[in-house]
Design an enzyme around this catalytic site. Structure first.
Site, short mmCIF file in Angstrom:
data_model
loop_
_atom_site.label_atom_id
_atom_site.label_comp_id
_atom_site.label_asym_id
_atom_site.label_seq_id
_atom_site.Cartn_x
_atom_site.Cartn_y
_atom_site.Cartn_z
CD GLN A 1 -5.81 -2.54 -2.14
OE1 GLN A 1 -4.80 -2.41 -2.31
NE2 GLN A 1 -6.78 -2.04 -1.88
CD GLN B 1 2.17 4.64 -3.86
OE1 GLN B 1 1.98 3.68 -3.24
NE2 GLN B 1 3.69 5.26 -4.43
CG HIS C 1 -3.22 -2.60 -7.92
ND1 HIS C 1 -3.72 -2.65 -6.73
CD2 HIS C 1 -2.83 -1.30 -7.45
CE1 HIS C 1 -4.39 -2.34 -6.05
NE2 HIS C 1 -3.64 -1.21 -6.19
CB SER D 1 -4.64 1.77 -4.78
OG SER D 1 -4.13 0.79 -4.26
CG LEU D 2 -2.13 4.24 0.73
CD1 LEU D 2 -2.94 5.45 1.20
CD2 LEU D 2 -2.19 3.43 2.16
NE ARG E 1 -1.22 -1.77 -0.16
CZ ARG E 1 -1.79 -0.42 -0.56
NH1 ARG E 1 -1.09 0.13 -0.45
NH2 ARG E 1 -2.19 -1.07 -1.41
#
Length: 303
Positions: free
Chosen positions: A242, A8, A193, A90-91, A115
């Site tokens: 995560q 992102q 996060h 991440s994503l 998500r």
């Protein structure tokens, strides 16, 4: 070679459009995405509006589809070189799992849509900021007692912090006093996060439990532990962790290098990960595949 997939923040209106116009495999990716999600993700990626594309629940499937479209375009164009591993920020870790064969595209798209909805609906009193000019250890020392944490250790001199918005202003001044060149607020809807995302974990775990995972063709280096994983079953837990754990991106890239990767190929929107790879490993070669021009430039590397 290592394959990288962005997270992102890399989204931009128009992403994937030129590849879809040139390569049928890329166009089919967006067809599959529209069918899986039940709305016109293609139009959102190609035409916006930016405010809708930036909504976390939209951004995540949009980036995943664009990353896979870029990969499929490269394969259609004659890419034959196999990577030693894949990784995503991440994503982007979900995109890496699709690329590695661990998730079907449709399942992954629905999963990251969920998500994104969960993250978007989480406590909005948090935010994130990029800290430039300080290493992770120095940032952690400054953040002690502030309620903020390191969310992404992206590269030497590039760290992202996460936590309550009310604490960011004071922490910004403290970070600058400690030597940070700049502290930049990020366009996100919460403190990703960080432990404030722990509330998302049970619902995300339930969504992960409903998805069928498939054996990995390519090992994937995970964000949470920066370890190489060959068993896809590991990711049911890793992907849940995560969302509330730091992304150890600098360690992820070094782990890929430890597997022999000297070339890093970023598939999808933007060049963020390519730039980080060069900061982490100055001798590494980086290429991007985001449109037909960059794909053509990368052709010799990909064969």
């Amino acid at each position: 070679m290592a394959w990288l997939f962005p997270g992102q923040g890399s989204q931009v209106v128009g992403m994937g459009k030129a590849l879809a116009e040139r390569y049928p495999a890329a166009a089919r990716t967006f067809d599959e995405a529209n069918e899986a999600l039940g709305f016109d993700l293609r139009a959102l990626c190609f035409e916006g509006p930016p405010a809708e594309l930036d909504r976390t629940a939209n951004t995540q499937p949009a980036l995943l589809a664009t990353g896979i479209a870029a990969l499929r375009a490269a394969i259609e164009a004659g890419m034959t070189a196999e990577p030693v591993c894949a990784a995503g920020h991440s994503l982007g870790e979900f995109t890496a799992l699709v690329a590695a064969g661990g998730l079907a595209l449709a399942d992954a798209l629905r999963l990251v849509r969920r998500r994104g909805e969960l993250m978007q609906a989480a406590d909005a009193s948090g935010g994130m900021a990029a800290v430039l000019g300080l290493d992770c250890e120095a940032v952690e020392q400054v953040l002690a007692g502030t309620g903020l944490v390191v969310a992404n250790d992206n590269a030497p001199g590039q760290v992202v912090v996460s936590g309550p918005l009310a604490a960011l202003a004071d922490a910004t001044e403290r970070l600058k006093a400690a030597g940070a060149k700049r502290v930049l607020s990020l366009r996100v809807s919460g403190a990703f996060h960080s432990l404030s995302m722990r509330a998302v974990a049970p619902d995300l775990a339930a969504a992960l439990a409903r998805v069928t995972f498939h054996p990995l063709r390519i090992p994937v280096v995970a964000n949470v532990d920066a370890e190489l994983h060959r068993e896809v079953s590991d990711f049911r837990t890793l992907l849940e962790r995560q969302v509330w754990s730091p992304v150890r991106w600098a360690s992820v890239v070094r782990r890929a290098a430890g597997e022999g990767a000297t070339v890093f190929v970023e598939f999808g929107a933007g060049t963020v990960l390519s730039g980080l790879a060069k900061r982490i490993l100055p001798d590494a070669r980086t290429v991007t595949v985001s449109d037909p021009a960059t794909l053509e430039e990368a052709r010799n590397v990909l064969r």
